[in-house]
Design an enzyme around this catalytic site. Structure first.
Site, PDB file in Angstrom:
ATOM      1  N   ASP A 151      65.561  57.368  41.309  1.00 52.44           N
ATOM      2  CA  ASP A 151      63.664  56.959  41.018  1.00 52.44           C
ATOM      3  C   ASP A 151      63.926  54.836  40.982  1.00 52.44           C
ATOM      4  OD1 ASP A 151      63.233  58.307  39.241  1.00 52.44           O
ATOM      5  OD2 ASP A 151      63.594  58.079  37.617  1.00 52.44           O
ATOM      6  N   LYS A 156      59.602  64.662  39.923  1.00 51.95           N
ATOM      7  CA  LYS A 156      59.960  65.095  37.779  1.00 51.95           C
ATOM      8  C   LYS A 156      59.171  64.238  37.286  1.00 51.95           C
ATOM      9  CE  LYS A 156      63.408  61.064  36.984  1.00 51.95           C
ATOM     10  NZ  LYS A 156      62.512  60.500  36.653  1.00 51.95           N
ATOM     11  N   CYS A 171      66.323  56.943  32.808  1.00 46.93           N
ATOM     12  CA  CYS A 171      66.799  58.010  34.100  1.00 46.93           C
ATOM     13  C   CYS A 171      68.018  58.478  34.436  1.00 46.93           C
ATOM     14  CB  CYS A 171      65.676  58.116  34.862  1.00 46.93           C
ATOM     15  SG  CYS A 171      63.807  57.589  34.448  1.00 46.93           S
TER      16      CYS A 171
HETATM   17  C1  VGL Z   1      62.155  55.560  33.818  1.00 49.73           C
HETATM   18  C2  VGL Z   1      60.738  54.613  31.852  1.00 49.73           C
HETATM   19  C3  VGL Z   1      59.741  55.875  32.324  1.00 49.73           C
HETATM   20  C4  VGL Z   1      63.207  55.566  34.856  1.00 49.73           C
HETATM   21  C5  VGL Z   1      60.786  55.855  34.068  1.00 49.73           C
HETATM   22  O1  VGL Z   1      62.905  55.876  35.818  1.00 49.73           O
HETATM   23  O2  VGL Z   1      64.474  55.094  33.899  1.00 49.73           O
HETATM   24  N1  VGL Z   1      61.631  55.138  32.423  1.00 49.73           N
HETATM   25  N2  VGL Z   1      59.787  56.826  32.928  1.00 49.73           N
END
Ligand code: VGL
Ligand code: ZN
Length: 200
Positions: free
Chosen positions: A9, A107, A152
């Site tokens: 991410d 995802k 994540c």
């Molecule tokens: C994430 C919060 C919401 C992350 C993703 O990538 O850690 N955190 N969506």
């Protein structure tokens, strides 16, 4: 036997100026770029939510971002709208070298369920398919890097350990949100799951 780098991410919304900015999130980019050549298998993940995703506080009248809500699958943190499919915030950070990616895994694309982990959605049972991809490519050991350490990266690392992979998290290439002690809790949970933490 191959070693994979899992880049979690590293998207604009998790970098300074983004909708869910992780402090220092952009600092991981040059570190990850230098790690990429050391791995034979490279997987990048992208948080990829439809507009109106159920993890967005904006979908819960009277609730604010970073509050909690009970979902059918358990407690869920509510987030600012982020990483909406096709939006600039969902793009990878422009400095990240994405050409070396073998697989880009998205995802969190189901409206009713969030997915922190690259392996299972937040019900902890719906698979993303990543396990099968890695196994069929002969991967036994994983190094995880990216954003955010306490969400994540944490859930991905613990799930990978549970699945029997040898897991390392390189903290020099991770940054955390740190909501109410979530970073310390995540580090404990990862250690407990047998994850090797490096880069501290
Ligand atoms: C994430 C919060 C919401 C992350 C993703 O990538 O850690 N955190 N969506
Ligand atoms: Zn998300």
């Amino acid at each position: 036997m191959s070693k994979a780098l899992i880049v979690i991410d590293v998207q604009n919304d998790f970098c300074p100026g983004g909708a869910l900015a992780v402090p220092g999130g952009d600092e991981v980019v040059p570190v990850i770029n230098t790690l990429l050549p050391d791995y034979t298998v490279r997987v990048f993940t992208q948080d990829w939510h439809p507009a109106g995703h159920s993890s967005f506080a904006s979908e819960h009248p009277g609730k604010a971002p970073f509050g909690m809500v009970e979902m059918p699958y358990g407690p869920q943190v509510l987030w600012p709208d982020h990483c909406v499919q096709g939006s600039p915030g969902a793009n990878f950070h422009t400095g990240l070298e994405t050409d070396p990616a073998d697989l880009i895994l998205r995802k969190g694309f189901r409206r009713a369920i969030d997915s922190y982990s690259a392996f299972f959605e937040n019900d902890r049972t719906t698979p993303t398919g990543l396990e099968g991809y890695l196994r069929t490519r002969g991967v036994t050991a994983l190094t995880m890097v990216g954003l955010a350490t306490d969400f994540c990266v944490h859930f991905s690392a613990v799930d990978a350990g549970r699945l029997g992979f040898e897991v390392t998290v390189d903290l020099a290439a991770c940054r955390a949100i740190d909501l109410d002690g979530s970073l310390a809790a995540a580090l404990d949970a990862m250690r407990e799951a047998g994850v090797t933490l490096t880069g501290v």
